[in-house]
Scaffold this motif. Structure first.
Motif, short mmCIF file in Angstrom:
data_model
loop_
_atom_site.label_atom_id
_atom_site.label_comp_id
_atom_site.label_asym_id
_atom_site.label_seq_id
_atom_site.Cartn_x
_atom_site.Cartn_y
_atom_site.Cartn_z
N SER A 17 0.83 -1.21 0.00
CA SER A 17 0.00 0.00 0.00
C SER A 17 0.86 1.26 0.00
CB SER A 17 -0.97 0.00 1.17
OG SER A 17 -0.28 0.08 2.39
N LYS A 18 1.98 1.24 0.69
CA LYS A 18 2.86 2.41 0.72
C LYS A 18 3.48 2.63 -0.67
CE LYS A 18 4.56 5.59 3.43
NZ LYS A 18 3.72 6.57 4.08
N GLU A 20 2.17 1.69 -3.53
CA GLU A 20 1.12 2.06 -4.47
C GLU A 20 0.76 3.54 -4.40
OE1 GLU A 20 -2.01 -0.74 -3.69
OE2 GLU A 20 -1.04 -2.32 -4.86
N GLU A 21 1.08 4.18 -3.28
CA GLU A 21 0.84 5.62 -3.17
C GLU A 21 1.64 6.38 -4.21
OE1 GLU A 21 1.48 7.13 0.78
OE2 GLU A 21 0.26 5.55 1.68
N ASN A 22 2.79 5.83 -4.61
CA ASN A 22 3.64 6.38 -5.67
C ASN A 22 4.22 7.76 -5.36
OD1 ASN A 22 4.63 5.06 -7.86
ND2 ASN A 22 2.89 5.49 -9.19
N ALA A 23 3.77 8.39 -4.31
CA ALA A 23 4.24 9.73 -3.98
C ALA A 23 5.42 9.69 -3.01
CB ALA A 23 3.11 10.55 -3.37
N HIS A 24 5.59 8.55 -2.35
CA HIS A 24 6.60 8.45 -1.30
C HIS A 24 7.74 7.52 -1.68
CE1 HIS A 24 3.98 10.59 1.46
NE2 HIS A 24 2.99 9.79 1.09
N LYS A 84 10.40 3.93 -5.17
CA LYS A 84 9.28 4.86 -5.24
C LYS A 84 8.29 4.24 -6.21
CE LYS A 84 8.14 9.72 -5.77
NZ LYS A 84 8.69 11.05 -5.97
N GLY A 85 7.14 3.84 -5.70
CA GLY A 85 6.20 3.12 -6.54
C GLY A 85 6.81 1.80 -6.97
#
Length: 176
Positions: A17-18, A20-24, A84-85
């Motif tokens: 899930s972290k 998949e946020e792709n921003a972090h 990242k992603g």
């Protein structure tokens, strides 16, 4: 592990899930409890987690999560992946503290409001390297023959280690 951004992976979905946020950007540290060399990297990850509080550091016991280990092509521990992603930004296989610090600084400094240049010239690696040299010297001087194997003498973790321990025991050679 008092830092909220250092997570000992309990479920695969936490990491997924972290990512998949792709921003972090996340740091994924693969380790094993039987691998003594992971102790040093574990300390480094804890220090980096404190410094880069806006970055999530996942501690993944490689043998507990074989699917994740296989996906990242983990063949040895410790291994540190910066991602990242779905994109891998950096990777450090083995105990290379300076490179771990440099990769984290290069890929995580901006998101944490830290200058990457100032961050990569950390003093900690020199201190840690000295501690490692002192520790290795102490280990080597502890017994007439010192072997570094996967696992323990009682439970070798690979064929080579098992063969070496068997040969030393067979010849009644005192070793550590």
């Amino acid at each position: 592990m008092s830092n909220d951004n250092i997570v000992k992976l309990a479920e695969e979905t936490q990491l997924r899930s972290k990512l998949e946020e792709n921003a972090h950007t996340v740091v994924v540290y693969f380790w094993a409890d039987w691998a003594v060399q992971c102790e040093q990297v574990n300390s480094v990850i804890d220090e980096l987690g404190a410094k880069y509080a806006k970055t999530t550091f996942f501690k993944v016991e490689a043998e507990e999560f074989p699917e994740i280990s296989e996906a990242y092509e983990i063949s040895a521990v410790p291994t540190v992946i910066i991602a990242k992603g779905a994109k891998i930004l950096g990777r450090v296989d083995g105990v290379n503290v300076a490179e771990i610090v440099n990769q984290v600084a290069k890929n995580c400094a901006a998101a944490n409001g830290i200058s990457a240049q100032a961050s990569s010239s950390a003093e900690a690696p020199a201190e840690i390297k000295q501690d490692l040299n002192t520790r290795l010297k102490g280990l080597v001087e502890r017994a007439p023959v010192m072997v570094f194997i996967k696992g323990t003498a009682a439970q070798p973790r690979c064929g080579f280690s098992k063969k070496i321990v068997g040969m030393l025991n067979e010849q009644n050679i005192k070793y550590g």
